[in-house]
Write an enzyme that holds these catalytic residues in place. Structure first.
Site, PDB file in Angstrom:
ATOM      1  N   CYS A 138       0.448 -13.489  -4.863  1.00 27.14           N
ATOM      2  CA  CYS A 138       0.215 -14.318  -3.664  1.00 27.14           C
ATOM      3  C   CYS A 138      -1.272 -14.392  -3.319  1.00 27.14           C
ATOM      4  CB  CYS A 138       1.010 -13.818  -2.450  1.00 27.14           C
ATOM      5  SG  CYS A 138       2.768 -13.865  -2.705  1.00 27.14           S
ATOM      6  N   ASP A 189      -5.571  -8.439   8.704  1.00 28.29           N
ATOM      7  CA  ASP A 189      -4.282  -8.354   8.021  1.00 28.29           C
ATOM      8  C   ASP A 189      -4.154  -6.924   7.491  1.00 28.29           C
ATOM      9  OD1 ASP A 189      -2.213  -8.291   6.241  1.00 28.29           O
ATOM     10  OD2 ASP A 189      -2.829 -10.058   5.086  1.00 28.29           O
ATOM     11  N   LYS A 201       6.222  -1.910   4.347  1.00 23.23           N
ATOM     12  CA  LYS A 201       5.169  -1.335   3.486  1.00 23.23           C
ATOM     13  C   LYS A 201       4.716   0.024   4.011  1.00 23.23           C
ATOM     14  CE  LYS A 201       3.394  -5.932   2.312  1.00 23.23           C
ATOM     15  NZ  LYS A 201       3.699  -6.283   0.930  1.00 23.23           N
ATOM     16  N   GLN A 206      -1.716  -3.997   3.912  1.00 24.40           N
ATOM     17  CA  GLN A 206      -1.997  -2.950   2.927  1.00 24.40           C
ATOM     18  C   GLN A 206      -2.767  -1.782   3.528  1.00 24.40           C
ATOM     19  OE1 GLN A 206      -0.702  -2.902  -0.064  1.00 24.40           O
ATOM     20  NE2 GLN A 206       0.098  -4.978  -0.023  1.00 24.40           N
ATOM     21  N   HIS A 257      -4.451 -12.712   0.984  1.00 19.32           N
ATOM     22  CA  HIS A 257      -3.069 -13.005   0.590  1.00 19.32           C
ATOM     23  C   HIS A 257      -2.710 -14.386   1.156  1.00 19.32           C
ATOM     24  CE1 HIS A 257       1.368 -12.628   0.814  1.00 19.32           C
ATOM     25  NE2 HIS A 257       1.286 -11.592  -0.006  1.00 19.32           N
TER      26      HIS A 257
HETATM   27  C1  PLP Z   1      -2.369  -8.204   2.237  1.00 19.50           C
HETATM   28  C2  PLP Z   1      -0.997  -8.763   2.508  1.00 19.50           C
HETATM   29  N1  PLP Z   1      -0.828  -9.620   3.518  1.00 19.50           N
HETATM   30  C3  PLP Z   1       0.365 -10.130   3.825  1.00 19.50           C
HETATM   31  C4  PLP Z   1       1.485  -9.807   3.086  1.00 19.50           C
HETATM   32  C5  PLP Z   1       2.818 -10.394   3.470  1.00 19.50           C
HETATM   33  O1  PLP Z   1       3.629  -9.382   3.981  1.00 19.50           O
HETATM   34  P1  PLP Z   1       5.161  -9.694   4.350  1.00 19.50           P
HETATM   35  O2  PLP Z   1       5.776 -10.290   3.115  1.00 19.50           O
HETATM   36  O3  PLP Z   1       5.729  -8.363   4.687  1.00 19.50           O
HETATM   37  O4  PLP Z   1       5.148 -10.644   5.487  1.00 19.50           O
HETATM   38  C6  PLP Z   1       1.370  -8.938   2.014  1.00 19.50           C
HETATM   39  C7  PLP Z   1       2.532  -8.612   1.174  1.00 19.50           C
HETATM   40  O5  PLP Z   1       2.429  -8.258   0.028  1.00 19.50           O
HETATM   41  C8  PLP Z   1       0.095  -8.387   1.720  1.00 19.50           C
HETATM   42  O6  PLP Z   1      -0.074  -7.539   0.705  1.00 19.50           O
END
Ligand code: PLP
Length: 433
Positions: free
Chosen positions: A385, A220, A246, A223, A143
């Site tokens: 993203c 990260d 999430k 998910q 992401h």
């Molecule tokens: C794999 C992953 N990393 C990071 C993020 C960013 O999360 P946040 O917008 O809650 O900071 C997301 C959000 O969709 C994500 O799916």
């Protein structure tokens, strides 16, 4: 109903033991939005949990309760109300520690979310320890939140970024890992589960390989944490980040887990109230973690209401959640595979979590999402993203259906019928059929 007194949403084990099954219809009743948005008799088919999960009543009530009955700033007052808030925040910190099996609650920092947590590591650790010639190893699945902060850190320090490529089916291609991961590598930063393909990388294996060359690993977990149990000590994870929203919790709160010695070595990124030991006219000294990284007023009510979200998923049980989401995933793969001109992106269900992204011949991702919305079906479209991943996929955009504990096989059925209808309607209007 509080998390501890609510009806069990997983059926009791069958005689002789065996796995409890998750009762998704009962789970749905815990989430007020489903009743509120089904007043016209059409059920809300929410397939965008990967973007943000809906909230159970226990979470909504707890957040409101903080403001109604137990609100003050945290770590400021000696009065009773302030002490209650401090205790409630520390209760959530301990719940997160237990969720991740971290060694100490002091290794759990509250941030604004996954993005904020990764930026904190990229700046607080990266800018301090990266040097010209050092390498940061990312995967093509990442992401933007796990790419851009590292690009910024690389630019500031003279380090460079290397990429773990993908196999044709969208898993990490680790066949040349020994060439990618060398003594020049200082950190490996990978997703615990792709937000597009659902791919679940072998995190423990990567952690082991990273440590063998003296590198650290950041996972990260945006998910992965909402879908499966994680054990930072067994897996050897140095940094783990995730977002409360999430995990069926409030927005505005996220977590950074980091090993104690790393937090000691890192620089704080934000200076201000609460993060100091002393402040003088010629300089300041820092408090110990977690305070060192929690400058200013925290998202108090959100942190406190993250606790019932954690208890909620724990009560459902990871095995029951896993089995339920696997059933939805397999059914979706089976049904989508039968739709003409539809291509599922990424690996087979056994290598992924509960996310299914796809493209359809000659029909834009946006058209699909808009037409599904007319049937009350919420999916996400676009690059999610993950532009480098979409470049690799050679598609500008995809449609994503992502599942949560409240989804049912009925949702899968409505999605597939909706897609059949989209294909028929748009193919006909464009003269394809
Ligand atoms: C794999 C992953 N990393 C990071 C993020 C960013 O999360 P946040 O917008 O809650 O900071 C997301 C959000 O969709 C994500 O799916």
């Amino acid at each position: 109903m509080t998390a501890s007194t609510r009806d069990p949403r997983s059926e009791t084990p069958p005689p002789g033991g065996g796995l409890r099954r998750l009762d998704a219809e009962a789970v749905r009743r815990d989430f007020p939005i489903f009743a509120a948005r089904s007043e016209d008799g059409r059920p809300l088919t929410f397939l965008d949990t990967g973007a943000s999960a809906q909230k159970p009543k226990v979470v909504i009530d707890r957040e409101a309760d903080v403001y109604s009955r137990s609100y003050a700033n945290a770590y400021r007052g000696v009065y009773q109300l302030g002490a209650e808030v401090d205790d409630a925040i520390e209760k959530t910190r301990e719940s997160v520690r237990s969720l991740l099996n971290a060694g100490s609650a002091d290794e759990i920092l509250f941030t604004a979310g996954t993005t904020a947590s990764i930026n904190l590591v990229a700046q607080g650790w990266g800018r301090k320890f990266l040097r010209p010639g050092d390498e940061i190893l990312l995967s093509v699945l990442e992401h933007h939140a796990n790419i851009v902060p590292w690009q910024m850190a690389a630019q500031a320090t003279g380090a460079s970024i290397k990429w773990i490529p993908l196999t044709p089916d969208g898993r990490l291609d680790l066949s040349n890992l020994d060439q990618l991961l060398t003594t020049r590598t200082k950190i490996v930063a990978v997703t615990g589960m792709s937000n597009v393909l659902g791919t679940i990388p072998p995190v423990a294996e990567l952690a082991h390989a990273a440590h063998a060359v003296g590198a650290l690993i950041l996972v990260d977990g945006a998910q992965s944490v909402p879908h499966a149990a994680v054990d930072v000590r067994v897996d050897g994870i140095d940094f783990l980040v995730f977002s409360g929203h999430k995990l069926y919790g409030p927005t505005g709160v996220g977590v950074l887990y980091a090993k104690a010695e790393l937090l000691d070595a890192m620089d704080p990124v934000f200076g201000g109230g609460h993060m100091i030991a002393t402040v003088g006219t010629t300089g300041s000294t820092w408090a110990k973690a977690p305070a060192k990284f929690e400058a200013g007023t925290l998202p108090i009510a959100q942190i406190i209401a993250l606790d019932p979200a954690i208890q909620y998923v724990k009560e459902l049980g990871w095995d029951a959640i896993h089995q339920h989401e696997r059933e939805l995933l397999t059914a979706t793969h089976d049904r989508l595979a039968a739709i003409d001109g539809l291509k599922i992106l990424g690996p087979a269900p056994e290598h992924k979590g509960a996310i299914v992204s796809f493209v359809m011949d000659g029909i834009s991702a946006q058209d699909i999402a808009v037409l599904l919305d007319l049937r009350g079906i919420c999916v996400r479209h676009g690059h999610h993203c993950t532009m480098p991943l979409h470049d690799w996929l050679q598609v500008p955009a995809s449609v994503r259906a992502s599942f949560g504990v409240y989804n049912t096989l009925g949702d899968v059925e409505r999605l597939c019928k909706g897609l059949d209808a989209v294909r028929k309607r748009l193919s006909r209007s464009r003269g394809v059929v």
